[in-house]
Design an enzyme around this catalytic site. Structure first.
Site, mmCIF file in Angstrom:
data_model
loop_
_atom_site.group_PDB
_atom_site.id
_atom_site.type_symbol
_atom_site.label_atom_id
_atom_site.label_comp_id
_atom_site.label_asym_id
_atom_site.label_seq_id
_atom_site.Cartn_x
_atom_site.Cartn_y
_atom_site.Cartn_z
ATOM 1 N N LYS A 1 -2.979 88.925 -47.031
ATOM 2 C CA LYS A 1 -2.046 89.698 -46.197
ATOM 3 C C LYS A 1 -2.025 91.127 -46.740
ATOM 4 O O LYS A 1 -1.200 91.487 -47.569
ATOM 5 C CB LYS A 1 -0.638 89.103 -46.222
ATOM 6 N N ASP B 1 -9.173 95.128 -60.344
ATOM 7 C CA ASP B 1 -10.057 96.278 -60.159
ATOM 8 C C ASP B 1 -10.038 97.230 -61.353
ATOM 9 O O ASP B 1 -11.026 97.926 -61.612
ATOM 10 C CB ASP B 1 -9.674 97.046 -58.895
ATOM 11 N N SER C 1 0.513 89.300 -49.971
ATOM 12 C CA SER C 1 1.209 90.565 -49.746
ATOM 13 C C SER C 1 1.425 91.346 -51.037
ATOM 14 O O SER C 1 0.472 91.768 -51.674
ATOM 15 C CB SER C 1 2.528 90.284 -49.024
#
Length: 400
Positions: free
Chosen positions: A344, A330, A319
């Site tokens: 999640k 990224d 999460s």
């Protein structure tokens, strides 16, 4: 002359054609027209809105209620007037609402009673009354994932990966139910029946005030200049505590950092985004999309802590933790080391009602800066190693 002038004025006062000047008459007619128009509109609007002045939004809300549930309410009313009816169905209660929410197919959706929600809220605060454990759901079992050092559970001998069978003689339905059952007044007794391996064990302990520190940090003795920061969950104030940890470690001479997100099941999304904003330069942190396609993008500001860092993850990293790990990976701000994360990639909104009860439902799916999904996919580390080897491998990578 004065007499004549006065007479002329008096006569004019009684002349209907000369009573008002043309400009004055126009204003009066305009005002009367407005009043009449408002009266008509008010009458129409009050009739449309069941005889009361309400906003259009309220009108649409009540109309939707009547369309969806008016039949149910009318049937209840008719049953109440039925002389042969022996019972009148009651209003929809907590049990029915729990069943309703559980039947949505959303594994993260949940209805809380007033008492359950009061306990649920406590675990996002920096302190609460409990026994010092965090729990999760695994294969329809309630499993203890963390045991707080120095807390009642640790003192009693409870260990991570213990399965909770009973709390004070009752079986918890799920982790939320377990949290509610464990909570209560300070000093109150909590008795746990635990499954450890194939052995059932009983533990008894008293609740106490738990200082819920979500950020722990230290300088690593065996790695000069490396600071270690563990974020166990994202609570109110976690971002602030994280920044203080970085400051203290820098003052101790640390210029490289290990950020440990292993076993962090998430928490408050805003706290995770704030930490990402602190660590990253101007860039995209994440985006979230609603069911109807509305997108909201979260970006980092230009300022950055500019840390030389690695992030540790495992299968329980989930999460809000995955938001932070995905943003770091990224944007190539640090290596992700350890195991693939849980996956999640959705966020929930909790709404509290006037009676103290609440409902938690998924409202958005979030995506990494690259646009990749996290939900049911997780984040694959740059360096995959077993969880118990992640720290040593992280130190090694920082030394290169």
């Amino acid at each position: 002359m004065d007499e004549i002038k006065n007479r002329e004025m008096n006569n004019a006062a009684h002349d209907p054609e000369k009573e008002f000047a043309p400009a004055t008459k126009k204003r009066i007619f305009f005002i009367m027209g407005v009043i009449c128009t408002l009266a008509v509109l008010g009458l129409l609007y009050s009739v449309q809105n069941f005889g009361r002045f309400v906003t259009q939004d309220k009108y649409e809300y009540y109309k939707e209620l009547d369309d969806n549930y008016g039949k149910y309410n009318k049937i209840l009313e008719m049953i109440g007037e039925d002389p042969l009816a022996e019972e009148t169905p009651g209003a929809i209660g907590d049990a029915e609402l729990k069943e309703l929410v559980a039947g949505t197919g959303d594994p993260y959706a949940e209805y809380f009673t007033k008492e359950e929600f009061a306990e649920f809220e406590k675990h996002y605060d920096s302190d609460y009354v409990g026994i010092g454990v965090s729990v999760t759901d695994e294969d329809d079992r309630v499993v203890i994932k963390q045991v707080l050092e120095g807390g009642p559970a640790e003192d009693a001998g409870v260990m991570p990966e213990d399965v909770i069978l009973e709390i004070n003689g009752e079986k918890p339905r799920d982790s939320s139910d377990a949290v509610s059952m464990i909570g209560g007044e300070s000093g109150g007794l909590v008795e746990l029946r635990i499954l450890r391996g194939e052995e059932e064990l009983d533990f008894s302990m008293n609740r106490t005030k738990i200082e819920n520190y979500s950020v722990e940090y230290r300088s690593l003795e065996d790695a000069e200049g490396v600071g270690y920061i563990r974020i166990s969950s994202f609570l109110k104030g976690t971002a602030k505590d994280f920044k203080l940890a970085v400051r203290d470690l820098k003052n101790d001479g640390c210029d490289k950092f290990v950020i440990d997100l292993r076993n962090n099941g998430g928490g408050l999304t805003d706290e995770s985004i704030e930490i990402a904003d602190y660590l990253l330069p101007a860039c995209k942190i994440m985006s979230e999309v609603t069911k109807n396609g509305e997108e909201k993008v979260f970006n980092s500001k230009a300022s950055s802590a500019d840390l030389d860092m690695v992030i540790l993850t495992n299968a329980e990293t989930a999460s809000a933790s995955e938001i932070l790990a995905g943003a770091i990976q990224d944007n190539k701000a640090g290596l992700i080391i350890g195991e693939k994360t849980f996956g999640k990639g959705v966020t929930q909104l909790t709404r509290k009602f006037k009676d103290g009860s609440a409902v938690k439902l998924t409202v958005t799916e979030y995506f990494r800066p690259s646009g990749s999904t996290v939900n049911e996919e997780g984040i694959t580390p740059d360096v995959e190693v077993p969880s118990d080897e992640a720290l040593s491998r992280g130190i090694e990578e920082l030394g290169k």
